[in-house]
Design a protein around this motif. Structure first.
Motif, short mmCIF file in Angstrom:
data_model
loop_
_atom_site.label_atom_id
_atom_site.label_comp_id
_atom_site.label_asym_id
_atom_site.label_seq_id
_atom_site.Cartn_x
_atom_site.Cartn_y
_atom_site.Cartn_z
N TYR A 61 -3.25 -13.05 3.96
CA TYR A 61 -3.49 -12.10 2.87
C TYR A 61 -4.60 -11.12 3.22
O TYR A 61 -4.49 -9.91 2.99
CB TYR A 61 -3.84 -12.84 1.57
N ALA A 90 -4.61 -7.09 3.51
CA ALA A 90 -5.56 -6.26 2.76
C ALA A 90 -6.34 -5.34 3.70
O ALA A 90 -6.58 -4.17 3.38
CB ALA A 90 -6.52 -7.15 1.96
N MET A 133 -4.00 -2.53 4.67
CA MET A 133 -3.90 -1.55 3.58
C MET A 133 -5.17 -0.68 3.54
O MET A 133 -5.09 0.54 3.34
CB MET A 133 -3.76 -2.26 2.23
N SER A 134 -6.31 -1.31 3.72
CA SER A 134 -7.57 -0.57 3.68
C SER A 134 -7.63 0.43 4.83
O SER A 134 -8.07 1.57 4.65
CB SER A 134 -8.75 -1.54 3.75
N GLY A 174 -5.05 1.74 6.25
CA GLY A 174 -4.08 2.78 5.88
C GLY A 174 -4.69 3.79 4.91
O GLY A 174 -4.48 5.00 5.03
N LEU A 175 -5.46 3.28 3.96
CA LEU A 175 -6.13 4.17 3.01
C LEU A 175 -7.14 5.07 3.71
O LEU A 175 -7.24 6.26 3.39
CB LEU A 175 -6.84 3.34 1.93
N MET A 200 -5.26 7.83 5.31
CA MET A 200 -4.83 8.83 4.34
C MET A 200 -6.02 9.71 3.93
O MET A 200 -5.88 10.93 3.71
CB MET A 200 -4.20 8.13 3.13
N ASP A 258 -7.36 -5.11 -5.51
CA ASP A 258 -6.46 -5.33 -4.39
C ASP A 258 -6.08 -3.97 -3.80
O ASP A 258 -5.54 -3.11 -4.50
CB ASP A 258 -5.20 -6.06 -4.88
N PRO A 259 -6.35 -3.75 -2.49
CA PRO A 259 -6.09 -2.42 -1.93
C PRO A 259 -4.63 -2.01 -1.96
O PRO A 259 -4.33 -0.82 -1.85
CB PRO A 259 -6.61 -2.54 -0.48
N ILE A 260 -3.72 -2.96 -2.15
CA ILE A 260 -2.30 -2.56 -2.22
C ILE A 260 -2.06 -1.62 -3.39
O ILE A 260 -1.17 -0.77 -3.36
CB ILE A 260 -1.37 -3.80 -2.31
N ALA A 291 -4.15 0.75 -4.61
CA ALA A 291 -4.55 2.11 -4.24
C ALA A 291 -3.63 2.66 -3.16
O ALA A 291 -3.20 3.82 -3.21
CB ALA A 291 -6.00 2.10 -3.75
N PHE A 292 -3.30 1.82 -2.19
CA PHE A 292 -2.46 2.26 -1.06
C PHE A 292 -1.08 2.68 -1.55
O PHE A 292 -0.60 3.78 -1.24
CB PHE A 292 -2.36 1.12 -0.05
#
Lengths: 139, 342
Positions: A20, A24, A27-28, A30-31, A34, B317-319, B321-322
């Motif tokens: 998990y 996360a 995703m971070s 990836g952010l 962006m 949870d960053p999902i 925002a992503f």
């Protein structure tokens, strides 16, 4: 620099943590990627879009009923007083809200001028997604 | 995590009379739980005769604020309705809505182990050569869901049964209200889509069906040879028009960057033919187009909600925002494409 931070999250930190947390971190990262894309164009795309919408509102003001027309005209005569992203974004939100109302009004009108403006509104909406497009996007 | 393990073991011991030495181990949170916190774990116990037993299980627990606000009982009931049918789903074991046990409602289910779920992985080797088989299986299962009688599978008691001519307005009203409440900025493309949908309603549903609500590449468990072994994420399940699910599976955002292939797997007409054969229903082109555009609105409803939940600090949870940012932009482009404006 931010790219290095994203790489650190995914290449150095992620392998050592549970599933998990790996997700996360991905995703971070990836952010962050962006944000890198957006930071470079943040002012340019808002300035360009605000000007484009003002042009549409000015044209629309000649076609719609008086109350909406006055609102459109006032917004069309505005300007970007600050190049802070937060200020440009606030103006952009006001302009896009007015564009929604203009679009709905124009759809209900007959005539060549209305159809031409409607087509140009769609062209601007197409352009708006290009300005915001992200390289990781699925469409 | 050990505190959660102990509380979970205590709860499960209370659900398993006659057993002893009930223990939870290897509890770990897994990704993909955007609307629930999802954990996998191993349960060991001794039965009444003293024999040791174990099972791999899943815990789905409500977070503070989720990507999709739904009742866990809805999800639990939908899974349970299809267990043992042609629609592969994990077995549901316990539903607990009393927050005193783990701090929030949860359910415990069988873990279908040994398969993958990630959509991007499915697009590459060794899976890519089996895409026709995945497509056959994917839309056949969706056809089976559409074909099922909601009353016969026990879902008409806990779920609202809209009139056939009201399925569309019920869903559109619901998602427009979510966008009204949660959008952080004006959405001119989606507002134009909503106006079109209201001005051009679809025909009444052919039948009232179970609608999975999130049937897409990324929400099923697959093997390496074209097999699908579990349909997941039923939290948006409801009763409605069967074309809603087909339209959601065709949402351009779910083709994962593979133009011309719905779900990233198959040409659109092929998927429709598979679904029609399995469901015994007809995908009227105009009605399906309505539901495809509706699903762009629904998708944007999900993305604005996830963005708002993250921005408000209710869920870090960053999902949220992503997906809110990345998919929100893609969803606008998808809506333009469906409206033939791209």
């Amino acid at each position: 620099m931010l790219g290095q931070l994203a790489a650190w999250l995914t290449r150095d930190l992620a392998p050592g943590v549970a599933a998990y947390q790996q997700s996360a971190l991905g995703m971070s990262a990836g952010l962050i990627g962006m944000c890198i894309e957006e930071a470079d164009r943040a002012v340019a795309r808002r300035v360009e879009e605000n000007a484009a919408i003002r042009g549409l509102l000015a044209r629309g003001a000649d076609l719609v009923e008086a109350r909406l027309s006055a609102r459109l005209q006032a917004l069309a005569e505005g300007a970007d007083a600050s190049l802070l992203v937060s200020a440009l974004e606030a103006v952009n939100a006001e302009l896009r809200a007015a564009l929604i109302d203009l679009h709905a009004a124009v759809e209900a009108l007959d005539g060549e001028a209305a159809r031409a403006l409607e087509a140009d509104i769609w062209a601007e909406l197409r352009a708006s997604t290009e300005r915001r497009r992200l390289s990781a996007g699925t469409v | 995590m050990s505190d959660l393990s102990e509380k979970l073991a205590a709860y499960l011991a209370g659900q398993m009379p006659g057993t002893s030495e009930v223990a939870v181990s290897d509890l770990s949170r897994i990704s993909g739980g955007a609307s629930r916190e999802t954990y996998r774990f191993r349960l060991d116990w001794r039965d009444a005769a003293g024999s040791a037993a174990s099972r791999l299980l899943i815990l789905r627990k409500d977070p503070v604020d989720s990507l999709i606000d739904t009742e866990r009982r809805t999800e639990f009931s939908a899974y349970r309705a299809f267990h043992g049918s042609a629609v592969p789903v994990p077995e549901m074991l316990y539903l607990e809505e009393d927050e005193s046990h783990l701090g929030s409602p949860f359910f415990v289910a069988e873990q279908i182990a040994g398969f993958e779920a990630g959509p991007m992985q499915l697009l590459g080797p060794p899976y890519a050569e089996h895409h026709p088989a995945y497509a056959q299986r994917k839309w056949t299962i969706l056809g089976e869901i559409a074909r099922a009688d909601p009353a016969a599978v026990g879902l008409t008691e806990g779920m609202e049964s809209p009139a056939l001519d009201a399925c569309w307005s019920r869903e559109l009203d619901h998602w427009e209200a979510i966008i009204d409440a949660d959008a952080l900025e004006p959405l001119p493309i989606i507002r134009a889509a909503i106006r079109w949908l209201r001005a051009n309603p679809p025909p009444p549903a052919q039948k009232l069906s179970v609608v999975h609500g999130d049937y897409r590449t990324g929400n099923f468990l697959y093997d390496q040879a074209g097999g699908i072994h579990g349909i997941l994420d039923w939290e948006m399940a409801h009763l409605g028009d069967p074309l809603e699910d087909l339209g959601w599976s065709f949402n351009p955002i779910w083709r994962w960057g593979r133009p011309g292939l719905v779900g990233g797997l198959a040409p659109r007409e092929q998927a429709i033919a598979i679904w029609e054969r399995a469901s015994g229903l007809v995908a009227d082109p105009a009605a399906l187009h309505w539901w495809e555009l509706f699903n762009c609105v629904k998708g944007q409803g999900i993305w604005v909600s996830s963005s708002k939940a993250f921005a408000d600090g209710k869920n870090r949870d960053p999902i949220l925002a992503f997906s809110g940012w990345l998919m929100g932009n893609a969803q606008d482009r998808a809506a333009l494409e469906v409206m033939d404006k791209l």
